[in-house]
Scaffold this active site. Structure first.
Site, mmCIF file in Angstrom:
data_model
loop_
_atom_site.group_PDB
_atom_site.id
_atom_site.type_symbol
_atom_site.label_atom_id
_atom_site.label_comp_id
_atom_site.label_asym_id
_atom_site.label_seq_id
_atom_site.Cartn_x
_atom_site.Cartn_y
_atom_site.Cartn_z
ATOM 1 N N GLU A 198 -5.467 -8.168 -1.269
ATOM 2 C CA GLU A 198 -6.125 -8.014 0.033
ATOM 3 C C GLU A 198 -7.574 -7.653 -0.177
ATOM 4 O O GLU A 198 -7.882 -6.765 -0.975
ATOM 5 C CB GLU A 198 -5.500 -6.875 0.859
ATOM 6 N N GLU A 255 0.830 -1.215 0.000
ATOM 7 C CA GLU A 255 0.000 0.000 0.000
ATOM 8 C C GLU A 255 0.861 1.261 0.000
ATOM 9 O O GLU A 255 0.771 2.104 0.893
ATOM 10 C CB GLU A 255 -0.938 0.010 1.214
HETATM 11 C C1 BGP Z 1 -4.320 -2.943 4.978
HETATM 12 C C2 BGP Z 1 -2.982 -3.469 5.369
HETATM 13 C C3 BGP Z 1 -2.972 -4.754 6.093
HETATM 14 C C4 BGP Z 1 -4.222 -5.073 6.865
HETATM 15 C C5 BGP Z 1 -5.510 -4.576 6.260
HETATM 16 C C6 BGP Z 1 -6.695 -4.601 7.186
HETATM 17 O O1 BGP Z 1 -4.302 -1.549 5.077
HETATM 18 O O2 BGP Z 1 -2.161 -3.640 4.238
HETATM 19 O O3 BGP Z 1 -1.780 -4.876 6.764
HETATM 20 O O4 BGP Z 1 -4.104 -5.045 8.190
HETATM 21 O O5 BGP Z 1 -5.411 -3.295 5.734
HETATM 22 O O6 BGP Z 1 -6.645 -3.515 8.051
HETATM 23 P P1 BGP Z 1 -6.814 -3.625 9.606
HETATM 24 O O7 BGP Z 1 -5.835 -4.638 10.046
HETATM 25 O O8 BGP Z 1 -6.513 -2.284 10.120
HETATM 26 O O9 BGP Z 1 -8.224 -4.030 9.816
#
Ligand code: BGP
Length: 467
Positions: free
Chosen positions: A361, A169
């Protein structure tokens, strides 16, 4: 119909699951001093309330976990290499052999089951030393340190890993300079010029990685990784449409540079008009021409934009936020759910680049309840997660019908892990429940959720059976 070799799987990041934060010579990473994610202050030293120090103990239990992924039929498993396991401070000349060995074993274990590793080189885990002594990516020296690190791991794993992502990201640095860019200067004191200088250094480093990787193994497939988030105009007012376009540009710039090899005109204008001046060398401009093989992205939310200052309120959402959409419902954490936005993003990126796309993701963070099923086994009846994923997969299929070339899909947090934004464990994404709680209690035992069996069927049928 999904393509024959479609890469179904799941994704995690080292810092959110491995734990073992000081084992086998690992140095501290910025995550070890972020006990509250981006929601709270960093600590001076690692503290016991930081759930990432233990994570889900993946460092010791990865064999059990990969076996479960294999049981679901994963074709691909996305994880990251913790940079500070390989170079504990980040600026050493020689790597830490024990750290390298861990990933050798992990990738071997994946290969044993025919699971292709997809490896993020930097997933919000810059070595803490680089943050504290160099101010992270603001400093040009980080390009050299990163080059040394990627050269080391590319050489080491050239026969075990084919798919690589350079920075997780990468556009999130605009919102989270410490977590995303290891920038120690507090956000409120950081100048826009320094911030964009760091952006430039990461973009150059990413292009270096693509160049170095292709020299080491021409078969490598190297992608960029963008936090994707459609920005809709809040109304049909043309001023809102332009506000949406401008907000979108801030993110698209990152993909544009990766795919086209140069800065787009709108980015130069933005910097000019905001008094942002960065130093760019001729060599940098040459290096940027090493463009990526594919474009990968995360997808959780969409947002709206408006030109009307009174309506310009920020809602909750994945790191980069925006104005809430009145037509959408949200998750328990306020992230608005928009499956159709995924089809829209896929089409937008495909039309813009004509490069293969990879959704690396996507998933639903929710509170899960462990219950005893009729067969006596402990499980989670996570129909809400199944629904979420099904709705998104259906839209992927629509995009494929639209002609989009999609390489694969790795759902986020295929096994429960620590949240990046809030550092909580109760925000669960997995097909596999991990008995670990935010107060540090729990056996760390693994349990298959209902979605585990559902996803297994999805993969088995190559996406044909979604019910
Ligand atoms: C993205 C990241 C991840 C992950 C995901 C979910 O921004 O790349 O590392 O964690 O989001 O977010 P969160 O864990 O804050 O729910």
């Amino acid at each position: 119909m999904f393509p024959k070799n479609f890469l179904w799987g799941g994704a995690v990041a080292a810092n959110q699951c491995e734990g073992a934060y000081q084992e086998d010579g690992k140095g501290l990473s910025i995550q070890d001093v972020l006990p509250h994610g981006i929601k709270g202050p960093r600590s001076e030293q690692p503290t016991d309330d930081n759930m990432k120090l233990v994570g889900i103990d993946f460092y010791h239990r990865y064999k059990e976990d990969i076996k479960l992924f294999a049981e679901m039929g994963f074709k691909v498993f996305r994880t990251s290499i913790a940079w500070s396991r390989i170079f504990p401070h980040g600026d050493e000349e020689t790597p830490n052999e024990a750290g390298l060995q861990f990933y050798d074993d992990l990738f071997d274990e994946c290969r044993k089951y025919g699971i292709e590793p997809l490896v993020t080189l930097s997933h919000y885990e810059t070595p803490l030393y680089l943050a504290e002594h160099y101010d992270g990516w603001v400093n040009r020296d980080l390009i050299e340190f990163y080059k040394r690190y990627v050269t080391t791991v590319f050489n080491r794993y050239k026969d075990k890993v084919k798919y690589w992502l350079t920075f997780n990201e990468i556009n999130s640095i605009l919102e989270s300079p410490f977590m995303s860019g290891g920038i120690n200067t507090p956000k409120e004191k950081l100048s826009q010029s320094d911030l964009y200088q760091a952006v430039h250094h990461e973009l150059v480093a990413s292009a270096w990685a693509t160049k170095i990787g292709h020299e080491i193994n021409p078969d490598f497939q190297i992608g960029c990784m963008i936090l994707s988030m459609p920005v809709y105009p809040l109304t049909a007012d043309p001023s809102d449409v332009l506000a949406a376009m401008e907000q979108d540009h801030k993110n698209m710039m990152f993909a544009d540079v990766h795919v086209r090899g140069y800065y787009p005109g709108y980015a130069k204008r933005y910097m000019r008009e905001h008094g942002i001046s960065i130093s760019v060398t001729d060599e940098d401009m040459e290096i940027l021409k090493n463009t990526v093989d594919f474009v990968s992205f995360s997808y959780y939310v969409s947002v709206c934009a408006t030109a009307d200052p009174e309506k310009n309120v920020r809602g909750e959402g994945n790191l980069l936020g925006g104005v809430p959409n009145p037509y959408l419902k949200a998750s328990e954490w306020g992230w608005q759910i928009d499956p159709k936005g995924l089809r829209y993003v896929l089409n937008t990126l495909w039309d813009r680049y004509q490069k293969p796309l990879f959704i690396v993701e996507n998933g639903l963070g929710a509170v899960d309840k462990l219950v005893q099923g009729a067969d006596g086994e402990w499980t989670v009846e996570d129909d809400y997660r199944i629904q979420y994923l099904r709705d998104h997969i259906e839209q992927m299929e629509e995009a494929i019908k639209d002609g989009v070339e999609l390489m694969g899909y790795t759902t986020w947090g295929c096994i429960d892990l620590v949240s990046a934004s809030t550092a909580e464990l109760r925000k669960r994404y997995g097909f596999i429940y991990v008995d670990r709680n935010d107060d540090g209690t729990g056996t760390l035992n693994r349990y298959k959720k209902k979605s585990f069996y559902w996803y297994k069927k999805v993969i088995e049928s190559n996406g044909a059976e979604l019910d």
